[in-house]
Design an enzyme around this catalytic site. Structure first.
Site, PDB file in Angstrom:
ATOM      1  N   CYS A   2     -10.755  13.913   7.588  1.00 61.38           N
ATOM      2  CA  CYS A   2     -12.036  14.044   8.274  1.00 61.38           C
ATOM      3  C   CYS A   2     -13.133  14.337   7.259  1.00 61.38           C
ATOM      4  CB  CYS A   2     -11.971  15.166   9.304  1.00 61.38           C
ATOM      5  SG  CYS A   2     -10.634  14.981  10.512  1.00 61.38           S
ATOM      6  N   ARG A  27     -14.590   8.613   6.054  1.00 60.67           N
ATOM      7  CA  ARG A  27     -13.437   9.515   6.068  1.00 60.67           C
ATOM      8  C   ARG A  27     -12.827   9.643   7.462  1.00 60.67           C
ATOM      9  NH1 ARG A  27     -13.164  12.765   1.474  1.00 60.67           N
ATOM     10  NH2 ARG A  27     -11.811  14.159   2.632  1.00 60.67           N
ATOM     11  N   TRP A  77     -11.055  12.041  11.985  1.00 62.97           N
ATOM     12  CA  TRP A  77      -9.895  11.146  11.992  1.00 62.97           C
ATOM     13  C   TRP A  77      -8.786  11.943  12.667  1.00 62.97           C
ATOM     14  CZ3 TRP A  77      -4.863  10.988  10.106  1.00 62.97           C
ATOM     15  CH2 TRP A  77      -4.246   9.728  10.103  1.00 62.97           C
ATOM     16  N   ASN A 103     -11.227  20.105   8.075  1.00 57.57           N
ATOM     17  CA  ASN A 103     -10.462  18.947   7.609  1.00 57.57           C
ATOM     18  C   ASN A 103      -9.128  19.472   7.106  1.00 57.57           C
ATOM     19  OD1 ASN A 103      -9.588  16.450   6.537  1.00 57.57           O
ATOM     20  ND2 ASN A 103     -10.444  16.980   4.547  1.00 57.57           N
ATOM     21  N   GLY A 104      -8.026  18.920   7.604  1.00 59.78           N
ATOM     22  CA  GLY A 104      -6.700  19.363   7.190  1.00 59.78           C
ATOM     23  C   GLY A 104      -5.800  19.555   8.391  1.00 59.78           C
ATOM     24  N   GLU A 501      -1.000  -6.563  -2.270  1.00 62.91           N
ATOM     25  CA  GLU A 501      -2.366  -6.086  -2.075  1.00 62.91           C
ATOM     26  C   GLU A 501      -3.158  -7.033  -1.170  1.00 62.91           C
ATOM     27  OE1 GLU A 501      -6.013  -3.941  -2.477  1.00 62.91           O
ATOM     28  OE2 GLU A 501      -3.882  -3.448  -2.490  1.00 62.91           O
ATOM     29  N   LYS A 505      -4.929  -5.871   2.317  1.00 65.11           N
ATOM     30  CA  LYS A 505      -6.343  -6.070   2.637  1.00 65.11           C
ATOM     31  C   LYS A 505      -6.486  -6.862   3.939  1.00 65.11           C
ATOM     32  CE  LYS A 505      -8.317  -3.868  -0.444  1.00 65.11           C
ATOM     33  NZ  LYS A 505      -7.225  -2.947  -0.164  1.00 65.11           N
ATOM     34  N   GLU A 508      -5.338  -4.787   7.141  1.00 64.53           N
ATOM     35  CA  GLU A 508      -6.063  -3.567   7.478  1.00 64.53           C
ATOM     36  C   GLU A 508      -7.430  -3.837   8.069  1.00 64.53           C
ATOM     37  OE1 GLU A 508      -6.666  -0.859   4.207  1.00 64.53           O
ATOM     38  OE2 GLU A 508      -7.237  -2.452   2.831  1.00 64.53           O
ATOM     39  N   HIS A 524      15.991 -15.383   1.559  1.00 64.43           N
ATOM     40  CA  HIS A 524      16.964 -14.352   1.917  1.00 64.43           C
ATOM     41  C   HIS A 524      16.619 -13.708   3.255  1.00 64.43           C
ATOM     42  CE1 HIS A 524      19.044 -14.526  -1.951  1.00 64.43           C
ATOM     43  NE2 HIS A 524      17.836 -14.749  -2.456  1.00 64.43           N
ATOM     44  N   LYS A 622     -10.921   6.530   4.467  1.00 68.55           N
ATOM     45  CA  LYS A 622     -11.006   6.208   3.042  1.00 68.55           C
ATOM     46  C   LYS A 622     -10.084   7.070   2.202  1.00 68.55           C
ATOM     47  CE  LYS A 622     -13.029   4.168  -0.490  1.00 68.55           C
ATOM     48  NZ  LYS A 622     -12.786   2.741  -0.746  1.00 68.55           N
TER      49      LYS A 622
END
Length: 627
Positions: A2, A27, A77, A103-104, A501, A505, A508, A524, A622
Site C-alpha cells: 500500500c 503501490r 492493495w 502498509n504491511g 519476461e 509483461k 500482467e 515435452h 509496483k
C-alpha cells in the site's frame, strides 16, 4: 504494498495528501482515503474514503473540502479483508480520536482483536490495521485506570507525553511488518510515524516549516528533495516548536533499542530525481513513456561509477558461489546474467528470492546479489538478511537511494533509471541489464578474457534500442491482429529469460494467459495445446547464433500443427512466419537489449487495444513489500 503519506505544516494538508496519493497509486489502487484533523470542527478527525482509484474517490468524497494542516492518506492493495469502503484506510478508534494508515501485515492481529473485543472495543472492518488505533486507545484507558480514573474516562485529557508512551506500549504488543502514520485529534500539531520491515521515508520542508512521511519519496518529491529513510524500529515524532512560530522539530526514537537516535543529519539524502519523471509528458500512459525513455536511461546506467562496478566484480571473483536473488522482472534480468557469466566459466545461480531460504547453500565464500527496483521487495530483503546471518557477502542492484536493500548490503549499485511510475517494469529492467552486462565485462577482464567486442557493443546499445522502438507503429498493428486467448513465448539460450519476461509483461497488463518456455521444452508436453486459440511468440536468435537452427526447427513443429507464429528477430532470418517484429541483428550476448523492448511494446499495444488500464493492472502493485 500500500501507499501511505502523512503531512504536517503550513499548507492545506488535503491538497498535499491528494497529490501524494496520486504519486503513490502505483503501490495499490483498490481503494483510498484521507484523514485530517479539522480545525473548523473542534479538531475532530474527518475521514473520507471509498473503493476505487484516487481520482474517482477524491472527486466523489471531495477530499479538498476542508482546510487543515495535519493529515494522513492511504492507497490500498488489499491483504486482510475484501475491497470495501469499510476496509479502506484510514482507521480510527472507538472515540474517533486516533486515526492511522498502515502498509504491511500485523501477524498477531486476530489475537489482539479478540482481546480488544472482550474489552468492549467495536470494530468496523475486517482489516488487521484496525487493531492499531484500538490498541493505542486501550493503552490510554489503562493509563487512566492506573491514575485512578474510570477505565473509559478518555474525556479527561491526557498529556502528549502520556499519549506517546501509550503508542510505544501498543507497538510492543504488535507483531508483523508495518509502516504506520498516526494522528490524534487532541494533538493536531503532532504527527507520528513508525516502521518495521515496511518502507518509510521522511521528507523535510524548508526551514522546518513542514514535514512529510511517505512510503517512498515520490509522495512528496514535488515539495522537497531532502529525505531520511527510517530504519526498522524507528518511531518519528514531529511536533510544533513552541519557541518558534509555525516551525516544527522532530525526534526519532528506536523502539528496538529503546533510545533516542542522535546525529541523524548525516543520513539525510539530497535526492536528484526530477518530478518531471512523474509526469506523462504528452504520452497516453507512463508505460509507453518509460519504454521510449530507454535509450537515454541506458546512457545514465552506463555512467554509473566504474569504481562501484569494479568493487562488485572483485567480490564476484573472490567468492566461490554466486547467487542472484530477485522476483519477477528482476529475476529475469538475473537469468540473462547467468548466461553472460557462463561464457567466462563463472557459475552464477539466479534464484527466486522467496525460495532462497529453502534451497540456498551458503557459507563465507558465498556472494548473494539482490536485484530489487524499489530496494524494498519483501522476499529479496528477507533473503539478503538471511544470507548475512549465515556469513555470506551481500550486494544489491537498486533504483531507490536509501532503501532497505542499500542499508543491508555490503555493496550497492544504483541502476540509474530514475522514477518509474507504471506498475509494469520496463526501463528499470533495461538498466538492470546494463549494470549486469558491465559486471560481466569487468569480471571478464579480471579473468584475463578478451572483452573488447563486448565493450564496443556496450556503447552501441542505446542506438540498438532506438532502432527497435522506432518500429512501434508496426508492433502496434501486429498486436491489434492478435486474436487468440492463449500465448506461448519461446526461445533458447540467453533470450529464454526474455521469453519469460515477454510472457510476464503480456499477461500482467492484457489479462490473457501467456507462458514463457524453452522452445526445446515444447515437445515435452506443451505442444499438445497448439490450436487456433494458442498463438506463439518466437524470439528468433541472431543469424550468427549456434541456436538459430534449433529454434527454427521448433517453430516448424508448431506450424506443422496449424499453430500461428509471430516471430521477433532479425529480418534476414530465413523463416516463414505469420508475421515478423524486426529487431537489429546483433551478437547474441547483446541481443537481450532489443528483444526486451519489442516484447514490452507488443504487450502495451495489445493491452491498449483491449481497453486495459495499462499503468495500473488489476490486482498488482509496483512494490511488493508484504509476504
Amino acid at each position: 504494498m500500500c501507499g501511505i503519506i502523512g503531512y504536517i505544516g503550513f499548507r492545506n494538508a488535503s491538497e498535499i495528501l491528494l497529490e501524494g496519493l496520486k504519486r503513490l497509486e502505483y503501490r495499490g489502487y483498490d481503494s483510498c482515503g484521507i484523514g485530517i484533523i479539522n480545525p473548523a470542527d473542534s479538531n475532530n478527525i474527518l475521514v473520507k474514503k471509498d473503493i476505487g482509484k484516487v481520482k474517482e474517490v477524491s472527486e466523489s468524497e471531495n477530499f479538498e473540502e476542508f482546510c487543515a494542516n495535519t493529515g494522513i492518506g492511504h492507497s490500498r492493495w488489499a491483504t486482510h479483508g475484501g475491497i470495501t469502503k469499510e476496509n479502506s484506510h484510514p482507521h480510527t478508534d472507538c472515540k474517533n480520536e486516533i486515526c492511522v494508515v498502515h502498509n504491511g501485515i500485523i501477524s498477531n492481529y486476530k489475537d489482539l482483536k479478540s482481546k480488544l473485543i472482550k474489552k468492549d472495543h467495536i470494530f468496523k472492518s475486517e482489516t488487521d490495521t484496525e487493531v492499531i488505533p484500538h490498541l493505542i486507545e486501550e493503552e490510554l484507558k489503562e493509563l487512566k485506570r492506573l491514575t485512578g480514573l474510570k477505565k473509559d474516562a478518555l474525556d479527561n485529557i491526557y498529556s502528549k507525553e502520556e499519549y506517546i508512551n501509550c503508542v510505544k506500549k501498543a507497538f510492543e504488543k504488535i507483531e508483523g511488518t508495518y509502516a504506520v502514520v498516526i494522528i490524534n485529534k487532541n494533538f493536531p500539531d503532532t504527527l507520528i510515524g513508525i516502521r518495521n520491515e515496511s518502507p518509510m521515508v521522511v521528507g523535510f520542508g524548508k526551514d522546518d516549516l513542514e514535514y512529510f512521511i511517505g512510503s517512498d519519496v515520490s509522495a512528496f518529491l514535488k515539495y522537497t528533495n531532502q529525505a531520511l529513510p527510517l530504519e526498522d524500529g524507528d518511531m518519528i515524532i514531529v511536533n510544533k516548536n513552541n519557541t518558534e512560530h509555525n516551525c516544527y522539530n522532530f525526534e526519532i526514537f528506536n523502539l528496538k533499542n529503546n533510545c533516542v537516535k542522535t546525529d541523524i543529519s548525516k543520513n539525510i539524502l539530497n535526492l536528484d530525481w526530477d518530478i518531471e519523471n512523474a509526469e506523462k509528458k504528452g504520452y497516453e500512459h507512463f508505460m509507453l513513456k518509460e519504454i521510449m525513455e530507454e535509450p537515454e536511461i541506458i546512457k545514465n546506467s552506463m555512467k554509473i561509477s566504474q569504481e562501484e562496478i569494479q568493487k562488485l566484480s572483485n567480490l564476484i571473483d573472490d567468492c566461490d558461489k554466486i547467487y542472484i536473488i530477485a522476483m519477477g522482472t528482476s529475476l529475469h534480468a538475473g537469468m540473462i546474467a547467468e548466461y553472460w557469466f557462463s561464457k567466462l566459466g563463472k557459475l552464477v545461480i539466479p534464484c527466486d528470492s522467496s525460495e532462497f531460504l529453502i534451497k540456498g547453500i551458503i557459507d563465507e565464500k558465498t556472494l548473494v546479489v539482490g536485484i530489487t527496483q524499489s530496494g524494498e521487495t519483501y522476499d529479496t530483503i528477507k533473503a539478503i538478511k538471511y544470507a548475512k546471518s549465515k556469513g555470506a557477502k551481500t550486494a544489491s542492484l537498486v533504483n531507490v537511494i536509501g532503501s532497505t536493500a542499500t542499508r543491508e548490503s555490503d555493496v550497492t549499485i544504483m541502476i540509474g533509471s530514475g522514477l518509474e511510475i507504471s506498475v509494469c517494469a520496463t526501463k528499470t529492467f533495461m538498466s538492470q541489464l546494463v549494470i549486469l552486462y558491465r559486471l560481466f565485462i569487468e569480471y571478464g577482464k579480471l579473468a584475463n578474457k578478451d572483452m573488447g567486442i563486448y565493450e564496443q557493443e556496450l556503447q552501441k546499445i542505446p542506438e540498438y534500442i532506438s532502432k527497435t522502438i522506432e518500429n512501434k507503429e508496426v508492433i502496434k498493428r501486429i498486436s491489434e491482429n492478435l486474436t487468440a486467448s492463449n500465448y506461448l513465448f519461446i526461445s533458447k539460450g540467453i533470450n529464454l529469460a526474455n521469453a519469460y519476461e515477454g510472457a510476464l509483461k503480456f499477461k500482467e497488463i492484457t489479462y490473457l494467459h501467456a507462458e514463457g518456455m524453452s522452445s526445446g521444452f515444447l515437445k515435452h508436453g506443451t505442444i499438445s495445446l497448439i490450436d487456433e486459440n494458442m498463438d506463439t511468440l518466437a524470439l528468433i536468435p541472431p543469424t550468427k547464433s549456434p541456436l538459430l537452427n534449433s529454434v527454427l526447427a521448433n517453430v516448424e513443429e508448431i506450424k506443422a500443427r496449424g499453430g500461428k507464429v509471430i516471430a521477433v528477430g532479425p529480418k534476414k532470418v530465413d523463416i516463414e512466419t505469420d508475421t515478423l517484429i524486426e529487431v537489429p541483428d546483433l551478437i547474441e550476448e547483446v541481443s537481450p537489449f532489443v528483444y526486451a523492448p519489442a516484447c514490452q511494446l507488443l504487450a502495451y499495444y495489445k493491452a491498449l487495444a483491449m481497453g486495459r488500464d495499462v499503468d495500473k493492472p488489476r490486482g498488482l502493485a509496483k512494490s511488493v513489500t508484504v509476504e
